[in-house]
Each structure stands twice: as structure tokens, then as C-alpha cells.
Design a protein around this motif. Sequence first.
Motif, PDB file in Angstrom:
ATOM      1  N   ARG A 108       0.773  -1.246  -0.040  1.00 42.52           N
ATOM      2  CA  ARG A 108       0.111  -0.157  -0.035  1.00 42.52           C
ATOM      3  C   ARG A 108       0.899   1.226  -0.021  1.00 42.52           C
ATOM      4  N   PHE A 109       0.298   2.145  -0.547  1.00 42.03           N
ATOM      5  CA  PHE A 109       0.942   3.556  -0.443  1.00 42.03           C
ATOM      6  C   PHE A 109      -0.149   4.625  -0.546  1.00 42.03           C
ATOM      7  N   PRO A 110       0.313   5.929  -0.022  1.00 52.45           N
ATOM      8  CA  PRO A 110      -0.625   7.041  -0.098  1.00 52.45           C
ATOM      9  C   PRO A 110      -1.166   7.351  -1.554  1.00 52.45           C
ATOM     10  N   ALA A 111      -2.410   7.456  -1.783  1.00 52.21           N
ATOM     11  CA  ALA A 111      -3.059   7.644  -3.043  1.00 52.21           C
ATOM     12  C   ALA A 111      -2.496   8.989  -3.552  1.00 52.21           C
ATOM     13  N   ALA A 112      -2.533  10.119  -2.871  1.00 45.95           N
ATOM     14  CA  ALA A 112      -2.309  11.241  -3.111  1.00 45.95           C
ATOM     15  C   ALA A 112      -0.745  11.676  -3.537  1.00 45.95           C
ATOM     16  N   ALA A 113       0.200  10.546  -3.238  1.00 46.57           N
ATOM     17  CA  ALA A 113       1.452  10.762  -3.848  1.00 46.57           C
ATOM     18  C   ALA A 113       1.594  10.964  -5.245  1.00 46.57           C
ATOM     19  N   CYS A 114       2.274  12.109  -5.657  1.00 45.20           N
ATOM     20  CA  CYS A 114       2.543  12.366  -7.114  1.00 45.20           C
ATOM     21  C   CYS A 114       3.165  11.386  -8.052  1.00 45.20           C
ATOM     22  N   ALA A 115       3.675  10.370  -7.311  1.00 45.70           N
ATOM     23  CA  ALA A 115       4.327   9.119  -8.085  1.00 45.70           C
ATOM     24  C   ALA A 115       4.815   7.986  -7.055  1.00 45.70           C
ATOM     25  N   HIS A 116       4.729   6.822  -7.636  1.00 47.75           N
ATOM     26  CA  HIS A 116       5.267   5.912  -6.707  1.00 47.75           C
ATOM     27  C   HIS A 116       6.004   4.707  -7.576  1.00 47.75           C
ATOM     28  N   LEU A 117       6.761   4.111  -6.756  1.00 44.20           N
ATOM     29  CA  LEU A 117       7.890   3.134  -7.487  1.00 44.20           C
ATOM     30  C   LEU A 117       7.536   1.855  -6.174  1.00 44.20           C
ATOM     31  N   ALA A 118       7.260   0.695  -7.060  1.00 46.26           N
ATOM     32  CA  ALA A 118       7.144  -0.663  -6.418  1.00 46.26           C
ATOM     33  C   ALA A 118       8.546  -1.235  -6.619  1.00 46.26           C
ATOM     34  N   CYS A 119       9.118  -1.577  -5.569  1.00 48.03           N
ATOM     35  CA  CYS A 119      10.427  -2.196  -5.661  1.00 48.03           C
ATOM     36  C   CYS A 119      10.607  -3.235  -4.592  1.00 48.03           C
ATOM     37  N   GLN A 120      11.611  -4.230  -5.228  1.00 47.28           N
ATOM     38  CA  GLN A 120      11.975  -5.304  -4.447  1.00 47.28           C
ATOM     39  C   GLN A 120      13.417  -5.080  -3.810  1.00 47.28           C
ATOM     40  N   LEU A 121      13.644  -5.292  -2.758  1.00 48.88           N
ATOM     41  CA  LEU A 121      15.144  -5.236  -1.884  1.00 48.88           C
ATOM     42  C   LEU A 121      15.896  -6.024  -2.827  1.00 48.88           C
ATOM     43  N   ALA A 122      17.138  -5.482  -3.157  1.00 50.95           N
ATOM     44  CA  ALA A 122      18.263  -5.967  -3.858  1.00 50.95           C
ATOM     45  C   ALA A 122      19.596  -6.011  -3.003  1.00 50.95           C
ATOM     46  N   GLY A 123      19.774  -5.138  -2.109  1.00 45.48           N
ATOM     47  CA  GLY A 123      20.802  -5.542  -1.272  1.00 45.48           C
ATOM     48  C   GLY A 123      20.896  -4.115  -0.364  1.00 45.48           C
ATOM     49  N   GLU A 124      21.870  -4.126   0.502  1.00 46.93           N
ATOM     50  CA  GLU A 124      22.130  -3.305   1.631  1.00 46.93           C
ATOM     51  C   GLU A 124      23.493  -3.221   2.035  1.00 46.93           C
ATOM     52  N   ALA A 125      23.936  -2.102   2.452  1.00 51.04           N
ATOM     53  CA  ALA A 125      25.340  -1.505   2.894  1.00 51.04           C
ATOM     54  C   ALA A 125      25.264  -0.827   3.989  1.00 51.04           C
ATOM     55  N   ASP A 126      25.969  -1.148   4.978  1.00 52.57           N
ATOM     56  CA  ASP A 126      26.348  -0.419   6.427  1.00 52.57           C
ATOM     57  C   ASP A 126      26.926   0.870   6.102  1.00 52.57           C
ATOM     58  N   TRP A 127      26.465   1.887   6.283  1.00 52.15           N
ATOM     59  CA  TRP A 127      27.098   3.148   5.835  1.00 52.15           C
ATOM     60  C   TRP A 127      26.993   4.194   7.011  1.00 52.15           C
ATOM     61  N   SER A 128      27.950   4.814   7.830  1.00 54.32           N
ATOM     62  CA  SER A 128      27.957   5.589   8.817  1.00 54.32           C
ATOM     63  C   SER A 128      26.927   5.589   9.693  1.00 54.32           C
TER      64      SER A 128
END
Length: 159
Positions: A108-128
Amino acid sequence: MAELTDLSRALARVPSGLFILSVGRGHLQTAMLVSFVQQVGFEPPAVSFALKKGRDHVLELLRKERQFCLSVVPEGDKAMLAHFAAGFAPGDDPFADVATAIASNGVRFPAAACAHLACQLAGEADWSDHLLLCGHVLGGSAAHDVKPWVHLRKNGLSY
């Protein structure tokens, strides 16, 4: 101290957008305001965002579900900004009293958003003091005549 002031002013000139990160489905979902978001690839389309350390329930849900949505806050939409700025405790409904839509990945996402991107997590990095997370963009849409909210911080060393 002048060097720190100069540095904080210089960093504050890096523009950011305002986005709503939503993750999870059904009763296991949450959402929060994020501002460190960037497109990081074309083939496949990819975006990254930074999540401040300590947002453990958001991170756990992201790692479990692997699906998320980034919604772009429309310029001047103070109601959306205020609703999502504080974040939500585990189990709270982040979309109480907010009209929503469902992204192609089921998030779900707010219907009033001016755009949305449906995504799938690809990776992560520990950063500061943040984790940098990256996702493949699976789909999305945008309103044609609504501008995104872009802002500059007063101090580039804090929110």
C-alpha cells in the motif's frame, strides 16, 4: 567551529526529495518519511535510500518481505508530511485515515502521492549512521501535472 558551520551549510545545499517508504502487507506493514533517495540504475531500473540506524522494526520487515514502495510527496502537501514524519510503532496502522492505493508488488501507498515506485529489495550496505538499501524497480506511475516536494535542509548534519 566555523569549519563545521561551513560544512553543515555546504551539505545543506544538496537538495533532497520527500518520500514515503511503505513496506509490508496486511497487519504487518509500516511506513515512514525518508529523504535520502536516489535513482542508481537503468538496466534494471534501481533506486537506493538511506535508513537511519535504530529503525529496527522497519528494517526487519524490509528484510522479511523484500517488497517496498517509495512514494513521492507532492509539493506543499503538509498533511502527508505531518502524517508520516514521526514514523509508527510496530503494529500501528500507518495508513489510518489516509486514502491508499496498492502498488504492483502488493504494498500500500498514499493515493495522493505524485508518483510511486514498487520495488524489490536487492541489497544493503552499512554506511555511517545510516544503512544504504537498494531496490530493483518493478513498476510505478506518476501524476502528470503534480510536482514533487524538493527541499534543502537548514543544517546538512541533521534532519
